[in-house]
Design a protein around this motif. Structure first.
Motif, mmCIF file in Angstrom:
data_model
loop_
_atom_site.group_PDB
_atom_site.id
_atom_site.type_symbol
_atom_site.label_atom_id
_atom_site.label_comp_id
_atom_site.label_asym_id
_atom_site.label_seq_id
_atom_site.Cartn_x
_atom_site.Cartn_y
_atom_site.Cartn_z
ATOM 1 N N LEU A 1 -34.911 -24.772 12.845
ATOM 2 C CA LEU A 1 -32.918 -24.902 11.633
ATOM 3 C C LEU A 1 -33.002 -23.661 10.846
ATOM 4 O O LEU A 1 -32.070 -24.147 10.552
ATOM 5 C CB LEU A 1 -33.345 -26.401 10.988
ATOM 6 C CG LEU A 1 -33.020 -27.987 11.620
ATOM 7 C CD1 LEU A 1 -33.212 -28.768 9.934
ATOM 8 C CD2 LEU A 1 -32.089 -27.952 12.156
ATOM 9 N N ALA A 2 -33.969 -23.307 10.638
ATOM 10 C CA ALA A 2 -33.707 -21.791 10.018
ATOM 11 C C ALA A 2 -33.601 -20.777 10.652
ATOM 12 O O ALA A 2 -32.668 -19.621 10.242
ATOM 13 C CB ALA A 2 -35.275 -21.465 9.373
ATOM 14 N N GLU A 3 -32.936 -20.974 11.676
ATOM 15 C CA GLU A 3 -32.464 -20.308 12.884
ATOM 16 C C GLU A 3 -31.090 -20.543 13.208
ATOM 17 O O GLU A 3 -30.160 -19.708 13.728
ATOM 18 C CB GLU A 3 -33.023 -20.024 14.295
ATOM 19 C CG GLU A 3 -34.882 -19.429 13.762
ATOM 20 C CD GLU A 3 -35.340 -19.579 15.755
ATOM 21 O OE1 GLU A 3 -35.064 -19.878 16.412
ATOM 22 O OE2 GLU A 3 -36.649 -19.125 15.795
ATOM 23 N N ALA A 4 -30.590 -21.600 12.686
ATOM 24 C CA ALA A 4 -29.275 -22.351 12.585
ATOM 25 C C ALA A 4 -27.855 -21.258 12.571
ATOM 26 O O ALA A 4 -26.817 -21.324 13.066
ATOM 27 C CB ALA A 4 -28.780 -23.390 12.618
ATOM 28 N N ASP A 5 -28.334 -21.620 10.938
ATOM 29 C CA ASP A 5 -27.468 -20.721 10.380
ATOM 30 C C ASP A 5 -26.745 -19.612 11.555
ATOM 31 O O ASP A 5 -25.609 -19.015 11.438
ATOM 32 C CB ASP A 5 -27.906 -20.236 8.763
ATOM 33 C CG ASP A 5 -28.649 -19.600 9.229
ATOM 34 O OD1 ASP A 5 -29.502 -19.424 9.953
ATOM 35 O OD2 ASP A 5 -28.726 -18.802 7.521
ATOM 36 N N PRO B 1 -38.796 -34.904 13.099
ATOM 37 C CA PRO B 1 -39.812 -34.751 13.838
ATOM 38 C C PRO B 1 -40.603 -35.702 14.188
ATOM 39 O O PRO B 1 -41.616 -34.949 15.588
ATOM 40 C CB PRO B 1 -40.286 -33.339 13.722
ATOM 41 C CG PRO B 1 -39.970 -32.770 12.423
ATOM 42 C CD PRO B 1 -38.399 -33.860 12.203
ATOM 43 N N GLY B 2 -40.923 -36.310 13.405
ATOM 44 C CA GLY B 2 -41.622 -37.243 13.802
ATOM 45 C C GLY B 2 -43.207 -37.272 13.229
ATOM 46 O O GLY B 2 -44.306 -37.247 13.423
ATOM 47 N N LEU C 1 -38.792 -29.094 6.956
ATOM 48 C CA LEU C 1 -37.800 -29.229 7.563
ATOM 49 C C LEU C 1 -37.036 -28.298 8.518
ATOM 50 O O LEU C 1 -36.822 -27.712 9.113
ATOM 51 C CB LEU C 1 -36.585 -29.492 6.255
ATOM 52 C CG LEU C 1 -35.239 -29.162 6.449
ATOM 53 C CD1 LEU C 1 -34.880 -30.505 7.610
ATOM 54 C CD2 LEU C 1 -35.015 -29.855 5.646
ATOM 55 N N GLY C 2 -37.461 -26.767 7.560
ATOM 56 C CA GLY C 2 -37.099 -25.631 7.840
ATOM 57 C C GLY C 2 -37.066 -25.265 9.180
ATOM 58 O O GLY C 2 -37.108 -24.197 9.975
ATOM 59 N N THR C 3 -38.746 -25.389 9.504
ATOM 60 C CA THR C 3 -39.523 -24.822 10.749
ATOM 61 C C THR C 3 -40.308 -25.562 11.563
ATOM 62 O O THR C 3 -40.845 -24.770 13.076
ATOM 63 C CB THR C 3 -40.727 -23.846 9.922
ATOM 64 O OG1 THR C 3 -41.869 -25.199 9.081
ATOM 65 C CG2 THR C 3 -40.268 -22.746 9.195
#
Length: 537
Positions: free
Chosen positions: A195-199, A495-496, A501-503
């Motif tokens: 998610l850290a790359e989503a922005d 992710p289980g 959260l971000g990585t």
């Protein structure tokens, strides 16, 4: 007494209001030709043109000075936009600037929706008696709650908002082309890990607040303490009008604001309609009721009388209801999950659990509900998602009599999973005579080791707070409860693995069992105006 109107309004644009650190905030002033007129302040990160410009003129013609200011870092204001960081100080400095104007009458009100409401709560407790009225539309003082609903992460709302803010900086034609194409960059970003790359995928740049919100997601994070404004809500003296919708992203937090104001002895007014965050109906109602509220509390002109709370009850035979308070009296009634995917008020009997396999690589999709974008939000037919093997549904028999749900909704799900990290999503639906399944309300909770007790057999009882609801299930309709492992991309997939959260990039699938026996009575708890006469499983 009718509103005093001034057809002559003088507009002064781009006033540089300097705040304590020297940053100039771009400000427009709409001045009516009326001596002693009070002021309405609107602070916004969305620009001073378009609809807000029309609003400024409309309110000024009604007999108010209107001051519209761009938050720092947006639309001509200096500095960098860092959501929620500067709104208290910048708001108080703007109030100090108002006090020094020759046209200042000593009284002001505030008006705005969404982030424009956050800035109201940021300074409300310290504005003292000069703040005479607030119109808070689809917003809340607890700014963190909706970002981490159920301690998950509201991915669709946060990333869509980041993309919207960045889009304000690109040429208009380029923005229209991206919208016409269906925002493919945003869609790719919502599906991307980490998610850290989503922005950067969604906007082309790194968005600082998005990165910070991924890192500082725990409830006790020091990061959020200066960015939430609910800790002083009991000190707010201004009368508050709240307008929202049953499918709004901030509704639970806004209703909590109402309850807390009432507990402090205040008399706020509340309207909740059949709207989403950006519904035209929400904005029309907010304008109509907001102008009456300003007239009554800021200008001293009597407004039409109405009940303290007005809500719209959805479903066949619903409609608008006037209530003395929120939440209204109701009978909390447990509708139990049963074997054979049944739902009813009868006590559970011994039965084997139901099993589903959740795979975060193919996450259960979100469908409608409280989303930022009105075109995708709200009530939709859920049959497509209910047909998936990773969604369990429990359905009542056709109702012999109407069932009206009005108030807070919660659920209790007893589950056993081979994974320690997982999400539980519960949704209440109204199944009509044609078999269409319309979502009413829902909620999600993130489960992690130590968050909830585990019994000796490995069963976890997960309490889920759903969105509040006002809905009438008509005779012949059926109630349905969905249970699944997520609702992506509305909520970030779990992710289980327990990775940050971000990585997180490793995805772990697994089985989970939903129990519904006498020892593990999984149920949804509905606030019923009157208990149903018959509700057999």
């Amino acid at each position: 007494m009718p509103a005093v109107r001034s057809q002559r309004v003088t507009v002064t644009r781009d006033i540089p209001v300097r705040v304590r650190d020297g940053v100039p905030l771009g400000t427009d002033h709409y001045a009516p030709a009326l001596p002693g007129a009070p002021t309405v302040l609107i602070r916004t990160p969305y620009g001073r043109g378009g609809p807000v410009r029309l609003l400024g003129r409309l309110v000024a013609e009604r007999g108010y000075h209107v001051v519209i200011q761009s938050c720092r870092g947006t639309h001509g204001s200096g500095g960098e936009f860092a959501p929620l960081v500067h709104e208290r100080d910048d708001g108080l400095d703007t109030l100090d600037w108002l006090r020094r104007q020759r046209w200042w009458s000593g009284a002001f009100g505030m008006f705005g929706a969404s982030y424009q409401g956050f800035v109201q709560w940021a300074l409300a407790a310290e504005a003292a008696d000069e703040l005479r009225a607030m119109v808070a539309v689809a917003t809340a003082s607890a700014t963190r709650d909706s970002t981490y609903a159920g301690e998950s992460f509201s991915l669709d709302t946060v990333l869509t908002w980041a993309e919207l803010l960045q889009a304000q900086t690109v040429p208009w034609l380029a923005r229209q082309w991206e919208l016409r194409r269906g925002q493919p960059r945003l869609a790719r970003a919502l599906a991307h890990l980490p998610l850290a790359e989503a922005d950067r995928i969604a906007t082309g740049v790194t968005v600082p607040f998005f990165q910070e919100w991924l890192r500082h997601h725990t409830p006790d994070a020091d990061y959020w303490r200066p960015r939430v404004f609910g800790d002083r809500i009991a000190e707010v003296r201004a009368p508050v009008l709240m307008v929202s919708g049953w499918q709004d992203i901030f509704l639970p937090a806004q209703l909590d604001d109402y309850v807390r104001l009432r507990a402090a002895g205040a008399r706020p007014r509340l309207t909740v309609g059949p709207w989403t965050h950006g519904s035209p109906g929400l904005l029309v109602a907010a304008l109509r009721e907001g102008l009456d509220w300003l007239d009554e509390h800021l200008a001293g002109r009597p407004a039409p009388p109405r009940a303290p709370v007005r809500v719209h009850v959805g479903g066949d035979g619903g409609g608008w209801r006037d209530l003395p308070d929120w939440p209204p009296p109701a009978v909390p009634t447990r509708w139990h999950l049963h074997a054979d995917r049944a739902l009813g008020t009868a006590a559970p009997i011994p039965s084997p659990p139901d099993r589903i396999w959740y795979d975060p690589a193919d996450p259960t999709p979100s469908l409608g509900g409280p989303l930022l974008v009105a075109q995708r939000a709200g009530k939709v037919d859920n049959r497509s998602v209910e047909a998936r093997p990773d969604v369990l549904t429990y359905t009542s028999a056709p109702l012999d009599a109407p069932v009206e749900v009005l108030g807070p909704v919660r659920a209790e799900v007893h589950l056993r999973s081979e994974l320690s990290y997982l999400d539980v999503f519960v949704r209440l639906c109204d199944v009509d005579r044609r078999g269409r399944s319309w979502n009413v309300c829902d909620g999600l909770v993130r489960v992690a080791p130590g968050r909830f007790p585990v019994d000796p057999s490995g069963v976890v009882r997960v309490p889920i707070t759903l969105w509040p609801a006002a809905h009438r299930f008509a005779p012949g309709h059926r109630l349905r409860v969905q249970v699944s492992g997520g609702a992506h991309p509305r909520y970030a997939r779990n992710p289980g693995t327990g990775e940050p959260l971000g990585t997180a990039v490793t995805l772990r699938a697994g089985w989970r069992e939903i129990l519904h026996d006498p020892v593990h009575p999984s149920a949804i708890v509905l606030p019923l105006a009157q208990p149903p006469s018959t509700a057999r499983p």
